[in-house]
Design a protein around this motif. Structure first.
Motif, PDB file in Angstrom:
ATOM      1  N   THR A 193       0.818  -1.215   0.000  1.00  0.00           N
ATOM      2  CA  THR A 193       0.000   0.000   0.000  1.00  0.00           C
ATOM      3  C   THR A 193       0.842   1.250   0.000  1.00  0.00           C
ATOM      4  O   THR A 193       0.669   2.157  -0.804  1.00  0.00           O
ATOM      5  N   LEU A 253      -3.092 -13.479  -5.353  1.00  0.00           N
ATOM      6  CA  LEU A 253      -4.509 -13.781  -5.541  1.00  0.00           C
ATOM      7  C   LEU A 253      -4.788 -15.268  -5.421  1.00  0.00           C
ATOM      8  O   LEU A 253      -5.731 -15.702  -4.776  1.00  0.00           O
ATOM      9  N   PRO A 255     -16.643   8.617   3.699  1.00  0.00           N
ATOM     10  CA  PRO A 255     -15.786   7.583   4.288  1.00  0.00           C
ATOM     11  C   PRO A 255     -14.323   7.865   3.988  1.00  0.00           C
ATOM     12  O   PRO A 255     -13.942   8.106   2.842  1.00  0.00           O
ATOM     13  N   GLN A 280     -11.636   6.080   3.855  1.00  0.00           N
ATOM     14  CA  GLN A 280     -10.839   5.193   3.007  1.00  0.00           C
ATOM     15  C   GLN A 280     -10.917   5.591   1.538  1.00  0.00           C
ATOM     16  O   GLN A 280      -9.980   5.362   0.781  1.00  0.00           O
ATOM     17  N   VAL A 281     -12.029   6.192   1.165  1.00  0.00           N
ATOM     18  CA  VAL A 281     -12.195   6.521  -0.249  1.00  0.00           C
ATOM     19  C   VAL A 281     -11.323   7.696  -0.635  1.00  0.00           C
ATOM     20  O   VAL A 281     -10.784   7.759  -1.730  1.00  0.00           O
ATOM     21  N   ILE A 297      -5.164   0.031 -11.144  1.00  0.00           N
ATOM     22  CA  ILE A 297      -4.589  -0.961 -10.245  1.00  0.00           C
ATOM     23  C   ILE A 297      -3.373  -0.435  -9.510  1.00  0.00           C
ATOM     24  O   ILE A 297      -2.769  -1.132  -8.721  1.00  0.00           O
ATOM     25  N   VAL A 347     -17.364  -0.581   4.542  1.00  0.00           N
ATOM     26  CA  VAL A 347     -16.094   0.134   4.562  1.00  0.00           C
ATOM     27  C   VAL A 347     -14.931  -0.839   4.381  1.00  0.00           C
ATOM     28  O   VAL A 347     -13.926  -0.514   3.750  1.00  0.00           O
ATOM     29  N   GLN A 348     -15.077  -2.055   4.925  1.00  0.00           N
ATOM     30  CA  GLN A 348     -14.017  -3.029   4.708  1.00  0.00           C
ATOM     31  C   GLN A 348     -13.954  -3.411   3.242  1.00  0.00           C
ATOM     32  O   GLN A 348     -12.878  -3.627   2.706  1.00  0.00           O
ATOM     33  N   ILE A 381     -14.515  -1.455   0.810  1.00  0.00           N
ATOM     34  CA  ILE A 381     -13.760  -0.383   0.169  1.00  0.00           C
ATOM     35  C   ILE A 381     -12.276  -0.520   0.483  1.00  0.00           C
ATOM     36  O   ILE A 381     -11.413  -0.413  -0.393  1.00  0.00           O
ATOM     37  N   ASP A 394     -10.563  -3.182   1.295  1.00  0.00           N
ATOM     38  CA  ASP A 394      -9.949  -4.301   0.588  1.00  0.00           C
ATOM     39  C   ASP A 394      -9.669  -3.953  -0.869  1.00  0.00           C
ATOM     40  O   ASP A 394      -8.655  -4.359  -1.425  1.00  0.00           O
ATOM     41  N   ALA A 396      -9.065  -0.983  -2.040  1.00  0.00           N
ATOM     42  CA  ALA A 396      -8.061   0.067  -2.203  1.00  0.00           C
ATOM     43  C   ALA A 396      -6.697  -0.320  -1.661  1.00  0.00           C
ATOM     44  O   ALA A 396      -5.685   0.234  -2.071  1.00  0.00           O
ATOM     45  N   PHE A 397      -6.662  -1.265  -0.717  1.00  0.00           N
ATOM     46  CA  PHE A 397      -5.398  -1.489  -0.037  1.00  0.00           C
ATOM     47  C   PHE A 397      -4.924  -2.933  -0.023  1.00  0.00           C
ATOM     48  O   PHE A 397      -3.901  -3.235   0.559  1.00  0.00           O
ATOM     49  N   PRO A 413      -6.082  -7.886  -5.122  1.00  0.00           N
ATOM     50  CA  PRO A 413      -5.743  -7.005  -6.225  1.00  0.00           C
ATOM     51  C   PRO A 413      -6.298  -5.610  -5.987  1.00  0.00           C
ATOM     52  O   PRO A 413      -7.448  -5.448  -5.600  1.00  0.00           O
ATOM     53  N   ILE A 414      -5.477  -4.631  -6.197  1.00  0.00           N
ATOM     54  CA  ILE A 414      -5.893  -3.267  -5.950  1.00  0.00           C
ATOM     55  C   ILE A 414      -6.826  -2.819  -7.058  1.00  0.00           C
ATOM     56  O   ILE A 414      -6.535  -2.969  -8.237  1.00  0.00           O
ATOM     57  N   TYR A 417      -8.707   0.605  -7.338  1.00  0.00           N
ATOM     58  CA  TYR A 417      -9.098   1.904  -6.802  1.00  0.00           C
ATOM     59  C   TYR A 417     -10.443   2.358  -7.321  1.00  0.00           C
ATOM     60  O   TYR A 417     -11.247   2.934  -6.599  1.00  0.00           O
ATOM     61  N   GLY A 429     -13.231   0.634  -5.580  1.00  0.00           N
ATOM     62  CA  GLY A 429     -13.324   1.111  -4.201  1.00  0.00           C
ATOM     63  C   GLY A 429     -13.950   2.492  -4.135  1.00  0.00           C
ATOM     64  O   GLY A 429     -14.801   2.765  -3.286  1.00  0.00           O
ATOM     65  N   SER A 430     -13.537   3.355  -5.043  1.00  0.00           N
ATOM     66  CA  SER A 430     -14.102   4.706  -5.043  1.00  0.00           C
ATOM     67  C   SER A 430     -15.587   4.672  -5.342  1.00  0.00           C
ATOM     68  O   SER A 430     -16.372   5.406  -4.722  1.00  0.00           O
ATOM     69  N   GLY A 482     -17.371   3.758  -2.385  1.00  0.00           N
ATOM     70  CA  GLY A 482     -17.377   4.872  -1.442  1.00  0.00           C
ATOM     71  C   GLY A 482     -18.432   5.904  -1.784  1.00  0.00           C
ATOM     72  O   GLY A 482     -19.113   6.442  -0.905  1.00  0.00           O
ATOM     73  N   VAL A 483     -18.586   6.164  -3.084  1.00  0.00           N
ATOM     74  CA  VAL A 483     -19.612   7.121  -3.490  1.00  0.00           C
ATOM     75  C   VAL A 483     -20.987   6.609  -3.096  1.00  0.00           C
ATOM     76  O   VAL A 483     -21.816   7.345  -2.562  1.00  0.00           O
ATOM     77  N   LEU A 492     -21.694   4.554  -0.718  1.00  0.00           N
ATOM     78  CA  LEU A 492     -21.829   4.638   0.736  1.00  0.00           C
ATOM     79  C   LEU A 492     -22.194   6.054   1.169  1.00  0.00           C
ATOM     80  O   LEU A 492     -23.076   6.262   1.995  1.00  0.00           O
TER      81      LEU A 492
END
Lengths: 439, 291, 282
Positions: free
Chosen positions: A92, A400, B135, B137-138, C33, C237-238, C240, C242, C244-245, C248-249, C251, C254-255, C258-259, C261
């Motif tokens: 990260t 993965l 949130p 994290q976003v 990614i 939130v988890q 999101i 997972d 983002a962080f 496999p990433i 983003y 995840g975003s 988040g929107v 949410l």
């Protein structure tokens, strides 16, 4: 100035007037025929700073790294900033830095495959023959998939394998094994559990990577070196391996709660082994340092059980230099320095690592303590089947694939699916992932 | 005795029955409170006791309440091996400077929202409130990119500034300032005082309870915050306590007994502060009249 | 002049929250990614989320958690506030104790309860066994995991909500209560007909706060269960986090989550607020 040209010029001079030359340039005297920077390079490097992105499994690694950095700084007049990162946020943070244009110069990585396009072409600075200094096959994960250039080096080799609590075995009257198969391993574990009243008979790290070892013993593999899914051809053997382990967990003869109750987080039953609640602990050689320090009982590494195959399962960490570095030649030389024979030998001895350099493997590293354990791991490293390295041909997918295996095993342990279904789902998953590579 | 006198002789707080402490009611209440106190305190005490156990005790089955041997070395090791003093200092620096900054800019903004009429005021205020709902994290990575382009990565300011504009702080302070009579401010203006002077000399001192509440929340939050510092502090010298804790917890081989010791050590300052400031906190919340 | 006062706060706000939020929103329409290269995918991420079966489970978990968390913490904190309010003996002590969990960092909370709820080594089960009960697997059975997580969530925030309610109680005009007592009303009647209605605005604040906290719960849950067992406590939130962080990433995905949410929280909050307003107007 490229070190490559430098090398051919100095090779003869160094080998002829070794000590004198070394003393004159103030370099470490341990090994001959290494790369030495010229006076011009040293002048250019003086005062420059590079960043080393690093994490450590044990205090010994940190201390030795700091000492070697001090040596390097004295050697080159440059400065090295050591950034120590928690293992769980290794990728990260690195992604964040790379995204912000804040790349480190050298990094110790777990998933070099994720950074292929950010890695420095080492052959440009260290020569095309540099890759040959390392164990054959160990540079697969750090070879650029299209250009085939070397973009990193294996820094330490890890081998998976079992530890046992010798005291508990003695108390139960079970002999310490010199060779065994899985049935015997489990029987021994259960016998010791019964005799000593320990809570568990067996424990293994919650990790698809560790479980792959068992599968390998039975002759089951997931991906071969040509990036093909080979699980379907070894389905039954894979099921057998998985079932052996999940049966123990289902019966709570292995720490079921620890595995199921931690969701997607990594968990290692090291504490359980240290509390002497399991006679057998299946992990790997990186645990030796921590166990040596914390175990209040006699423990030993024992050979992997042998079915179709013996040996362990390979893993390890890598060093990479980043092409965003402002001092790529200095970064490449720092990498070279850390992975050079003298430094690697020193680190291996202090941190109980296994060497990745061909010369050190041939010579053998003399460990001050726990030599017997390291011998067992080294022997198992040699017995590891070549097919075990196959999955390294898909470096962006290994994480993965291992994680999926782990999650499927969780479901088997919880009784939601059978081992057969798990292997089928895993195979489908591998197919899906491999397909993304073709895109 | 008349009812009035009875009530007067009862405690200063309002017991609505007006009688002397009743029997069954009090017993039920006290039992309830004691049970809840146990549920709240017991796990924490257990945790603290566990921090004094060594590895064997921690894995013992069945669990022992008291450690067989008080493993003080958990604390000394945490202290020595992990540069605890440095992390502690960093936490103190970040928390205190951040709180001061937060108090300053939040109160200024709250003052504007409460006592002025300007275009876009309501819209800005609603937007401020809505931000609580995003949130973290976003926006974590985008914030990081912004901070990095400003060159604030790996600096104390990078840890302090981005989160200083807390919506809750503005909200609480504004609520409180609404109750300050406008006449006070008008009178000062007539006397020729400058706007900022009015703010600093008249309004702020009156806001002490609300400021105390915002300060407490800020201190609590900053002291325990680890997500943001983890991303920003890229060298060990900047690590705050929670970052160090996350670091320990995230290692391949987790020294659990040291994690426990460090956790306990990180609670102590906050606990200390709370015990001393308990009255101010409660009064402050009460007086901000969150209605 | 007011602009000068508002400026510093707004500047930090816009730079460090609004602008990144807009960026986050933008990213939700891309695929990434590594946070550096972005491939536009239009509404692809949103479609992927709505079509993903794991998302359905995550949504169910989140809904379960939020509903129970909000209801339980609101009711309990009202009960608590009323009781502490009545309390004469050592009131300050109880108030302080109540607030204690609020001060713990979420990691520490997760660590504490991980220990206490352990099926074999945890003090809770030892206590239960001593009392003749069984040894439930709080953190290893999916249903029990959700119960545990709700319990811990309430445990942490109860004091916070109670203190706010206590403050609200203090604001109730005492003469009203005295008048009712003089008229012979029982305590229960007084609570029902006078106190609770007057407490409504504060209760509304609690409801809104609890809803926001509920939807944003992550840190202590992740430390406690890692989203397990078998994904039973994986909330949005988890999800999101997972994406983002963890590899496999993703983003973009995840975003987008988040929107979604944000919109859900916004809708709930607005609903809460409007319903509260309506009742007052009657």
């Amino acid at each position: 100035m490229k070190i490559q040209t430098l090398r051919s010029k100095l090779a003869i001079a160094v080998s002829l007037a070794l000590t004198a030359g070394l003393v004159a340039t103030g370099l470490p005297s341990a090994q001959a025929a290494g790369l030495q920077p010229t006076a011009a390079q040293l002048a250019a490097w003086k005062g420059k700073e590079i960043t080393y992105y690093f994490y450590n499994d044990s205090q010994a690694e940190l201390d030795t790294t700091k000492a070697q950095i001090a040596d390097f700084e004295k050697l080159t007049g440059a400065k090295v900033k050591l950034d120590v990162i928690p293992f769980t946020s290794l990728d990260t943070q690195l992604q964040a830095r790379l995204a912000a244009g804040n790349a480190p110069d050298v990094g110790r990585l777990n998933n070099p495959g994720l950074y292929i396009k950010d890695s420095l072409d080492l052959e440009k600075y260290l020569g095309r023959k540099y890759a040959a200094e390392f164990l054959k096959g160990s540079t697969l994960q750090v070879t650029h998939p299209t250009t085939k250039k070397l973009i990193g080096v294996p820094y330490d080799l890890t081998v998976n394998g079992p530890f046992i609590n010798v005291d508990m075995f003695k108390k139960a009257g079970v002999a310490v094994p010199t060779s065994w198969n899985w049935a015997q391993l489990i029987a021994a574990g259960k016998a010791v559990q019964k005799a000593t009243g320990s809570e568990y008979a067996f424990a293994i790290d919650k990790s698809g990577h560790r479980v792959s070892t068992a599968m390998s013993h039975f002759g089951a593999f997931m991906v071969d070196k040509n990036q093909r899914n080979v699980l379907p051809t070894s389905k039954f053997r894979a099921e057998k391996a998985v079932k052996l382990i999940t049966d123990l967990y289902k019966a709570d003869q292995a720490p079921r709660d620890l595995w199921i109750g931690t969701g997607t987080k990594y968990s290692s039953p090291t504490a359980i082994f240290l509390a002497q609640q399991t006679p057998i602990f299946f992990s790997g050689n990186w645990q030796v340092a921590a166990l040596a320090k914390d175990a209040k009982f006699d423990f030993a590494a024992v050979p992997n059980p042998k079915e179709l195959n013996g040996g362990g399962w390979p893993g390890g960490k890598f060093l990479t230099a980043f092409n965003a570095s402002k001092n790529p030649d200095l970064a490449a030389y720092f990498l070279y320095f850390l992975a050079d024979t003298a430094q690697m030998e020193q680190m291996d001895k202090n941190a109980f690592w296994l060497p990745t350099r061909a010369d050190l493997v041939a010579k053998g590293v003399k460990y001050a303590t726990r030599a017997a354990d390291m011998d067992v791991f080294q022997a198992d490293a040699g017995k590891t089947p070549a097919a075990a390295y196959g999955i390294q041909s898909v470096p962006t997918l290994t994480g993965l694939i291992y994680n999926k295996l782990r999650d499927l095993m969780t479901e088997v342990m919880a009784g939601k699916i059978t081992a057969k279904q798990a292997i089928q789902t895993q195979s489908d998953f591998i197919d899906a992932q491999l397909a993304t590579l073709k895109k | 005795m008349s009812k009035l006198q009875e009530r007067a002789s009862a405690n200063k707080w309002s017991s609505i029955s007006g009688k002397k402490p009743p029997s069954t009611g009090a017993i039920v209440r006290t039992t309830f409170l004691l049970v809840m106190t146990f549920i709240i305190l017991a796990p924490v005490i257990w945790f603290v006791l566990s921090s004094f156990k060594d590895a064997t005790d921690l894995g013992a089955r069945p669990p022992k309440i008291l450690p067989t041997r008080w493993a003080f070395e958990n604390y000394t090791e945490a202290f020595q091996m992990y540069n605890y003093k440095r992390y502690f200092m960093n936490s103190v620096i970040v928390t205190s400077v951040a709180t001061l900054l937060t108090l300053l800019i939040n109160s200024m903004a709250a003052y504007a929202f409460a006592k002025y009429n300007f275009r876009g005021r309501d819209g800005l205020f609603v937007m401020t409130l809505a931000m609580i709902m995003i949130p973290l994290q976003v926006i974590l990575i985008p914030i990081y990119l912004v901070v990095s382009s400003l060159g604030l990565v790996n600096t104390y300011w990078g840890m302090i500034i981005p989160a200083a504009a807390t919506p809750t702080g503005v909200f609480i302070l504004r609520q409180y300032m609404l109750t300050i009579p406008d006449e006070l401010i008008e009178a000062a203006r007539i006397d020729g005082a400058g706007e900022f002077r009015i703010f600093a000399r008249i309004v702020l001192p009156l806001c002490r309870p609300a400021l105390a509440v915002v300060a407490i929340f800020s201190i609590l939050w900053r002291w325990n915050d680890f997500i943001w510092p983890l991303l920003i502090a890229q060298k060990e010298e900047l690590y705050t306590l929670p970052v160090a804790l996350a670091l320990l917890n995230g290692q391949l081989v987790v020294p659990y007994n040291i994690v426990l010791a460090m956790s306990v050590m990180s609670i102590i300052p906050v606990l200390f502060m709370f015990v001393f400031m308990q009255r101010q906190i409660i009064q402050g919340i009460a007086q901000t009249g969150i209605k | 002049m007011p602009y000068l006062f508002v400026a510093p706060n707004m500047f930090i706000f816009i730079t460090f929250i609004i602008w990144p939020a807009i960026r986050g929103f933008q990213i939700s329409f891309f695929d990434s990614i590594d946070g550096r290269t972005f491939t536009p995918v239009g509404t692809g991420n949103y479609r992927a989320i709505f079509g993903d079966p794991t998302v359905a489970e995550v949504a169910k978990n989140t809904a379960t958690y939020v509903i129970f968390y909000v209801i339980i913490s609101t009711l309990l904190s009202i009960a608590f506030a009323l009781i502490v309010n009545e309390q004469v003996f050592a009131k300050g002590f109880f108030r302080a104790i109540l607030f204690l969990p609020v001060m713990l960092s979420p990691i520490v909370v997760g660590l504490i309860w991980n220990d206490v709820l352990d099926r074999k080594v945890g003090p809770l089960n030892s206590l239960l066994q001593a009392l003749g009960g069984g040894s439930p697997g709080w953190l290893v059975e999916p249903k029990l995991g959700m119960i545990a997580v709700i319990f811990v969530g309430v445990w942490v925030h109860l004091g916070f909500y109670s203190i706010i309610l206590l403050a609200g109680l203090q604001g109730i005009d005492r003469s009203l209560l005295e008048a009712a007592a003089m008229d012979g009303a029982t305590r229960a009647q007084i609570i029902r007909t006078i106190i609770l209605p007057l407490l409504k605005p504060t209760t509304l604040v609690i409801l809104i706060l609890a809803t926001i906290h509920g939807f944003q719960s992550f840190d202590f849950i992740y430390t406690l269960t890692g989203g397990g067992p078998l994904g039973a406590t994986t909330l949005i939130v988890q999800y999101i986090y997972d994406r983002a962080f963890q590899t496999p990433i993703q983003y973009g995905l995840g975003s987008a989550a988040g929107v979604i949410l944000f919109m859900i929280i916004f809708a709930f909050t607005a609903l809460n607020f409007l319903l509260g307003r309506k009742r007052d107007a009657i």
